[in-house]
Design a protein around this motif. Sequence first.
Motif, PDB file in Angstrom:
ATOM      1  N   ALA A 210     -23.582 -67.744 -65.808  1.00  0.00           N
ATOM      2  CA  ALA A 210     -23.739 -68.117 -64.460  1.00  0.00           C
ATOM      3  C   ALA A 210     -23.700 -66.821 -63.597  1.00  0.00           C
ATOM      4  O   ALA A 210     -22.600 -66.418 -63.459  1.00  0.00           O
ATOM      5  N   GLU A 211     -24.900 -66.480 -62.960  1.00  0.00           N
ATOM      6  CA  GLU A 211     -24.592 -65.318 -62.186  1.00  0.00           C
ATOM      7  C   GLU A 211     -24.890 -65.815 -60.602  1.00  0.00           C
ATOM      8  O   GLU A 211     -24.782 -65.097 -59.612  1.00  0.00           O
ATOM      9  N   TYR A 212     -25.380 -67.211 -60.528  1.00  0.00           N
ATOM     10  CA  TYR A 212     -25.664 -67.628 -59.028  1.00  0.00           C
ATOM     11  C   TYR A 212     -25.266 -69.292 -59.139  1.00  0.00           C
ATOM     12  O   TYR A 212     -25.563 -69.928 -60.477  1.00  0.00           O
ATOM     13  N   HIS A 213     -24.710 -69.883 -58.225  1.00  0.00           N
ATOM     14  CA  HIS A 213     -24.671 -71.311 -58.026  1.00  0.00           C
ATOM     15  C   HIS A 213     -24.866 -71.618 -56.658  1.00  0.00           C
ATOM     16  O   HIS A 213     -25.006 -70.754 -55.636  1.00  0.00           O
ATOM     17  N   SER A 214     -24.592 -72.916 -56.572  1.00  0.00           N
ATOM     18  CA  SER A 214     -24.448 -73.298 -54.892  1.00  0.00           C
ATOM     19  C   SER A 214     -23.681 -73.004 -54.009  1.00  0.00           C
ATOM     20  O   SER A 214     -23.544 -73.101 -52.762  1.00  0.00           O
ATOM     21  N   GLY A 215     -22.615 -72.435 -54.406  1.00  0.00           N
ATOM     22  CA  GLY A 215     -21.516 -71.908 -53.649  1.00  0.00           C
ATOM     23  C   GLY A 215     -20.356 -72.777 -53.349  1.00  0.00           C
ATOM     24  O   GLY A 215     -20.343 -73.916 -54.029  1.00  0.00           O
TER      25      GLY A 215
END
Length: 273
Positions: A210-215
Amino acid sequence: MLIFLLFATLILAVFAGKSAKIENNNAISNQDVIAWSEYPQAQLQSEKNLEAKPQIAIKPPAKKKTVAGLYRTTQAFASYKPRYLITNVNPTNYGERYAKDINGVTLHNQPIIVIHETGNSASSAVNFFQTPHDNENIQASYHTLITQDGTVVYLIPPDKRAFGAGNSVFDGPNGEETVKTNPNLPPSVNNFAYHVSLETPPEAWGNDKAEYHSGYTEAQYQSLAWLIAQSQVPDERITTHKAVDRSRQKIDPINFDFDKFFNLLHSYRQRLS
């Protein structure tokens, strides 16, 4: 023959004692080398811990003497009281901080704070830290972990060395900083770092790619800023796992909002003029 064996055993015991003494002398035994009080301390901020009894010796500080520093906390800091937990970590997953590196050079690195994320659930991370690991390459821990709901989980006292970063270097105002304390492992920032991790949001649990998620949640930012506001570590020595990592494999904390964090941090502590 029996006398010879007894004599040999005595010699080995003497050398073992000397070896242990040498290793212990290399560990920091006072606060003159690095002021561990500059790190966040275990402020037991709630009147009652809602979870199990503590299993490690993190105690609420007695009346502390006022220590001169760069910062003081604010009324906003005093008003925010996040929930907390204290849990144990297996001794194989953390160690002592050292006064000298493997070459005998005295260390003078000032403290840094390294922000991570767990990559999985908070309970999964804690379970890993509580499991004994004889393999030095997989030993790991943080000093503190912050769950999705903002709970502050105290894991290791700040005067101990958490194994939060492997091959790592801090690029600071004075150049590159790293310390080699183990001949079998690459140099790292662990000897002068305080490691704090944010629990990864559930949709990214277990996804190593994963390089991005909801924070992170508002509560996590609030608790992180509250925790670090207790330290005397300046803004420029607060960094991330991604920034210090030299393996080029670590990218956490993903989507971390430094502007949001520093705005909160500055509301919880003020620099003395």
